[in-house]
Design an enzyme around this catalytic site. Structure first.
Site, PDB file in Angstrom:
ATOM      1  N   ASP A   1       0.843  -1.194   0.000  1.00  0.00           N
ATOM      2  CA  ASP A   1       0.000   0.000   0.000  1.00  0.00           C
ATOM      3  C   ASP A   1       0.878   1.244   0.000  1.00  0.00           C
ATOM      4  O   ASP A   1       1.877   1.311   0.713  1.00  0.00           O
ATOM      5  CB  ASP A   1      -0.913   0.003   1.229  1.00  0.00           C
ATOM      6  CG  ASP A   1      -2.017   1.044   1.104  1.00  0.00           C
ATOM      7  OD1 ASP A   1      -2.555   1.214  -0.009  1.00  0.00           O
ATOM      8  OD2 ASP A   1      -2.346   1.698   2.112  1.00  0.00           O
TER       9      ASP A   1
ATOM     10  N   HIS B   1      -3.988  14.030   0.609  1.00  0.00           N
ATOM     11  CA  HIS B   1      -4.081  13.215   1.825  1.00  0.00           C
ATOM     12  C   HIS B   1      -2.819  13.353   2.669  1.00  0.00           C
ATOM     13  O   HIS B   1      -2.895  13.586   3.883  1.00  0.00           O
ATOM     14  CB  HIS B   1      -4.301  11.750   1.440  1.00  0.00           C
ATOM     15  CG  HIS B   1      -4.216  10.791   2.594  1.00  0.00           C
ATOM     16  ND1 HIS B   1      -5.200  10.704   3.562  1.00  0.00           N
ATOM     17  CD2 HIS B   1      -3.263   9.891   2.945  1.00  0.00           C
ATOM     18  CE1 HIS B   1      -4.855   9.785   4.458  1.00  0.00           C
ATOM     19  NE2 HIS B   1      -3.686   9.274   4.105  1.00  0.00           N
TER      20      HIS B   1
ATOM     21  N   GLU C   1      -9.926   4.132   4.125  1.00  0.00           N
ATOM     22  CA  GLU C   1      -9.140   4.917   3.177  1.00  0.00           C
ATOM     23  C   GLU C   1      -9.651   4.592   1.777  1.00  0.00           C
ATOM     24  O   GLU C   1      -9.662   3.426   1.368  1.00  0.00           O
ATOM     25  CB  GLU C   1      -7.636   4.605   3.305  1.00  0.00           C
ATOM     26  CG  GLU C   1      -7.075   5.114   4.629  1.00  0.00           C
ATOM     27  CD  GLU C   1      -5.556   5.131   4.702  1.00  0.00           C
ATOM     28  OE1 GLU C   1      -4.906   4.395   3.915  1.00  0.00           O
ATOM     29  OE2 GLU C   1      -5.023   5.868   5.545  1.00  0.00           O
TER      30      GLU C   1
ATOM     31  N   GLU D   1      -9.238   4.214  -1.874  1.00  0.00           N
ATOM     32  CA  GLU D   1      -8.076   3.999  -2.739  1.00  0.00           C
ATOM     33  C   GLU D   1      -8.504   3.239  -3.993  1.00  0.00           C
ATOM     34  O   GLU D   1      -9.575   2.648  -4.055  1.00  0.00           O
ATOM     35  CB  GLU D   1      -6.993   3.174  -2.009  1.00  0.00           C
ATOM     36  CG  GLU D   1      -6.550   3.793  -0.687  1.00  0.00           C
ATOM     37  CD  GLU D   1      -5.299   3.160  -0.093  1.00  0.00           C
ATOM     38  OE1 GLU D   1      -4.521   2.535  -0.849  1.00  0.00           O
ATOM     39  OE2 GLU D   1      -5.114   3.292   1.125  1.00  0.00           O
TER      40      GLU D   1
ATOM     41  N   ASP E   1      -8.727   0.589   2.432  1.00  0.00           N
ATOM     42  CA  ASP E   1      -7.681   0.213   3.387  1.00  0.00           C
ATOM     43  C   ASP E   1      -8.178   0.584   4.793  1.00  0.00           C
ATOM     44  O   ASP E   1      -7.906   1.666   5.298  1.00  0.00           O
ATOM     45  CB  ASP E   1      -6.402   0.975   3.011  1.00  0.00           C
ATOM     46  CG  ASP E   1      -5.289   0.802   4.028  1.00  0.00           C
ATOM     47  OD1 ASP E   1      -5.313  -0.180   4.770  1.00  0.00           O
ATOM     48  OD2 ASP E   1      -4.398   1.671   4.052  1.00  0.00           O
TER      49      ASP E   1
ATOM     50  N   ARG F   1      -6.738   4.096  13.522  1.00  0.00           N
ATOM     51  CA  ARG F   1      -5.850   5.257  13.689  1.00  0.00           C
ATOM     52  C   ARG F   1      -5.166   5.285  15.043  1.00  0.00           C
ATOM     53  O   ARG F   1      -4.044   5.794  15.170  1.00  0.00           O
ATOM     54  CB  ARG F   1      -6.650   6.550  13.506  1.00  0.00           C
ATOM     55  CG  ARG F   1      -7.317   6.681  12.164  1.00  0.00           C
ATOM     56  CD  ARG F   1      -6.315   6.660  11.037  1.00  0.00           C
ATOM     57  NE  ARG F   1      -6.981   6.824   9.737  1.00  0.00           N
ATOM     58  CZ  ARG F   1      -6.385   6.612   8.583  1.00  0.00           C
ATOM     59  NH1 ARG F   1      -5.122   6.213   8.541  1.00  0.00           N
ATOM     60  NH2 ARG F   1      -7.036   6.764   7.459  1.00  0.00           N
TER      61      ARG F   1
ATOM     62  N   GLN G   1      -2.421   2.769  14.978  1.00  0.00           N
ATOM     63  CA  GLN G   1      -1.396   3.336  14.096  1.00  0.00           C
ATOM     64  C   GLN G   1      -0.575   4.413  14.803  1.00  0.00           C
ATOM     65  O   GLN G   1       0.658   4.455  14.678  1.00  0.00           O
ATOM     66  CB  GLN G   1      -2.097   3.936  12.863  1.00  0.00           C
ATOM     67  CG  GLN G   1      -1.169   4.387  11.748  1.00  0.00           C
ATOM     68  CD  GLN G   1      -1.939   4.863  10.508  1.00  0.00           C
ATOM     69  OE1 GLN G   1      -3.172   4.832  10.474  1.00  0.00           O
ATOM     70  NE2 GLN G   1      -1.222   5.294   9.498  1.00  0.00           N
TER      71      GLN G   1
ATOM     72  N   LYS H   1      -3.198  -1.705  10.009  1.00  0.00           N
ATOM     73  CA  LYS H   1      -3.642  -1.918   8.634  1.00  0.00           C
ATOM     74  C   LYS H   1      -3.877  -3.397   8.325  1.00  0.00           C
ATOM     75  O   LYS H   1      -4.076  -3.755   7.177  1.00  0.00           O
ATOM     76  CB  LYS H   1      -2.575  -1.397   7.667  1.00  0.00           C
ATOM     77  CG  LYS H   1      -2.187   0.058   7.892  1.00  0.00           C
ATOM     78  CD  LYS H   1      -3.227   1.003   7.343  1.00  0.00           C
ATOM     79  CE  LYS H   1      -2.663   2.407   7.226  1.00  0.00           C
ATOM     80  NZ  LYS H   1      -3.593   3.283   6.506  1.00  0.00           N
TER      81      LYS H   1
ATOM     82  N   THR I   1      -8.491  -5.398   4.293  1.00  0.00           N
ATOM     83  CA  THR I   1      -8.515  -4.479   3.161  1.00  0.00           C
ATOM     84  C   THR I   1      -9.564  -5.014   2.203  1.00  0.00           C
ATOM     85  O   THR I   1      -9.487  -6.183   1.807  1.00  0.00           O
ATOM     86  CB  THR I   1      -7.140  -4.436   2.460  1.00  0.00           C
ATOM     87  OG1 THR I   1      -6.162  -3.961   3.392  1.00  0.00           O
ATOM     88  CG2 THR I   1      -7.160  -3.549   1.236  1.00  0.00           C
TER      89      THR I   1
ATOM     90  N   GLU J   1      -9.452  12.645   7.947  1.00  0.00           N
ATOM     91  CA  GLU J   1      -9.399  13.980   7.338  1.00  0.00           C
ATOM     92  C   GLU J   1     -10.748  14.694   7.427  1.00  0.00           C
ATOM     93  O   GLU J   1     -10.803  15.888   7.701  1.00  0.00           O
ATOM     94  CB  GLU J   1      -8.984  13.874   5.865  1.00  0.00           C
ATOM     95  CG  GLU J   1      -7.573  13.359   5.653  1.00  0.00           C
ATOM     96  CD  GLU J   1      -7.376  12.925   4.212  1.00  0.00           C
ATOM     97  OE1 GLU J   1      -7.590  11.729   3.917  1.00  0.00           O
ATOM     98  OE2 GLU J   1      -7.035  13.785   3.376  1.00  0.00           O
TER      99      GLU J   1
HETATM  100 MN    MN Z   1      -3.725   3.204   2.712  1.00  0.00          MN
END
Ligand code: MN
Length: 408
Positions: free
Chosen positions: A120, A127, A193, A195, A225, A229, A232, A245, A249, A350
């Protein structure tokens, strides 16, 4: 390009995601029966085994238990001849084969290919700027390498699931009240996420050019994804994300081929700093694909794949620079695709600015991160003249965390 008409009448609507121009590849079953390879056409699926005598590949390719990996293995000339045979078979005026069609409405979709490896990237500039601003301030938002290489991490192929698979809120080690006292608990900041995923269809063993990388890509899917958070934030320095992560996915169920997307090729945005020669664009290798995110059916963000700073071809070329071998079925996540405005943000991190500015939904409810029972869906389509190339939704519902897996 305009719509190419099919004898499958539902494929001739400007609204279908699956006109004859698309012909994406999936794996389906009916009533928990055997898994079969299929091609989406209108609101139907062509069960390819039923028309095997008119397709230029061996039966083994059409019954490959991995999915579409067998077609990828044959190489790009076969990718083209197979697609051309499908067009001949399904175009308006051809002999009709209604018995080879299965309604999509009654079909269960499965992983369309076996994922051999998964990487990834972090290659969307909006972003990376948003996240960097939140965590390091606007002056240091982009790390010094960001404008020179597409940053990535090696993910887990085992975690990739097909759209519709429920996702369970993970447990993890989280930052405690003090920097050196972590705690153990369910993630409270679980996120998406938005993507795109690029699928490598041709293997390589050693560094390849951006042109060769583009040629080696078989097709694209939508990719979510899922990201914890808070896990992370505690774990990511210095080696990047790991368990944050690894829960899951999700990918959309249909592989949209590079050939179907060809009319929608576009250039990457202007470079802010010249790339080293081996990573420079040699032609348009991004795609104009309108993307959106919905939460329980309500659109919360919209953006476009053309916002990416690096194309999948540049990412794949960079991936091989060390000599890293790439395999058929390698999946490359683009990185979160945000745009310049607030409504273009491709993650809840975000959209809620780290939880400081919760979103207000139409119902009046607010969200900073995903709540138990929420269904998140990614949508994508390239818009042509009177037709569109859709991907099929990439959805997942968040289930509550399990009981503490280590409780006595
Ligand atoms: Mn990602």
């Amino acid at each position: 390009m305009t719509l190419t008409r099919s004898w499958v009448t539902s494929a001739n609507s400007a609204k279908t995601p699956f006109p004859l121009n698309n012909l994406p590849y999936g794996v389906f079953s009916i009533n928990d029966g055997a898994r079969r390879l299929g091609v989406a056409i209108g609101d139907q699926i062509l069960d390819v085994v039923q028309t095997a005598d008119q397709l230029p590949v061996d039966q083994g390719v059409l019954t490959d238990p991995r999915g579409w990996n067998g077609l990828m293995d044959l190489g790009s000339d076969s990718w083209s001849s197979f697609r051309a045979a499908l067009v001949t078979l399904l175009k308006d005026g051809a002999t009709e084969h209604p018995d080879a069609l299965v309604p999509q409405a009654g079909a269960q979709m499965h992983m369309p290919f076996a994922v051999s490896e998964y990487t990834d990237f972090y290659a969307g500039k909006h972003h990376a700027t948003n996240v960097g601003t939140m965590f390091r301030g606007a002056e240091n938002a982009l790390p010094p390498n960001w404008l020179h290489i597409p940053i990535g991490y090696n993910g887990r192929a085992s975690s990739v699931v097909v759209s519709g698979t429920d996702i369970q809120r993970p447990w993890g080690q989280l930052k405690g009240p003090n920097e050196d006292t972590p705690r153990w608990g369910p993630s409270q900041r679980f996120d998406i996420e938005l993507e795109m995923g690029a699928i490598v269809g041709h293997p390589s063993n050693g560094p390849i050019s951006v042109d060769q990388a583009d040629a080696n890509i078989f097709g694209y899917v939508l990719l979510n994804d899922w990201s914890a958070r808070d896990i992370q934030a505690w774990e990511y320095q210095p080696l990047g994300p790991f368990q944050a992560k690894a829960t899951a996915t999700s990918i959309s169920p249909w592989i949209v081929t590079k050939e179907a997307l060809d009319p929608f090729r576009c250039a990457t945005p202007a470079r802010e700093k010249d790339l080293l020669p081996h990573l420079r664009d040699t032609g348009p290798m991004l795609y104009d694909v309108a993307l959106s995110v919905s939460l329980n059916g309500e659109t919360i963000a919209h953006t476009n794949y053309n916002e990416m700073y690096y194309s999948a071809a540049q990412q794949l070329a960079h991936h091989t620079t060390s000599g890293c071998p790439m395999r058929v079925g390698d999946l490359l996540g683009s990185g979160t695709i945000s745009g310049p405005e607030k409504e273009n943000r491709g993650s809840l991190l975000e959209l809620s600015w780290g939880g400081k500015e919760p979103m207000t939904l139409a119902s009046g409810a607010t969200r900073s991160f995903i709540e138990d029972g929420d269904t998140l869906a990614l949508h994508g389509a390239a818009k042509g003249d009177g037709y569109q190339i859709g991907f099929g939704d990439c959805t997942g519902t968040l289930l509550p965390a399990a009981k503490d897996p280590f409780a006595q």
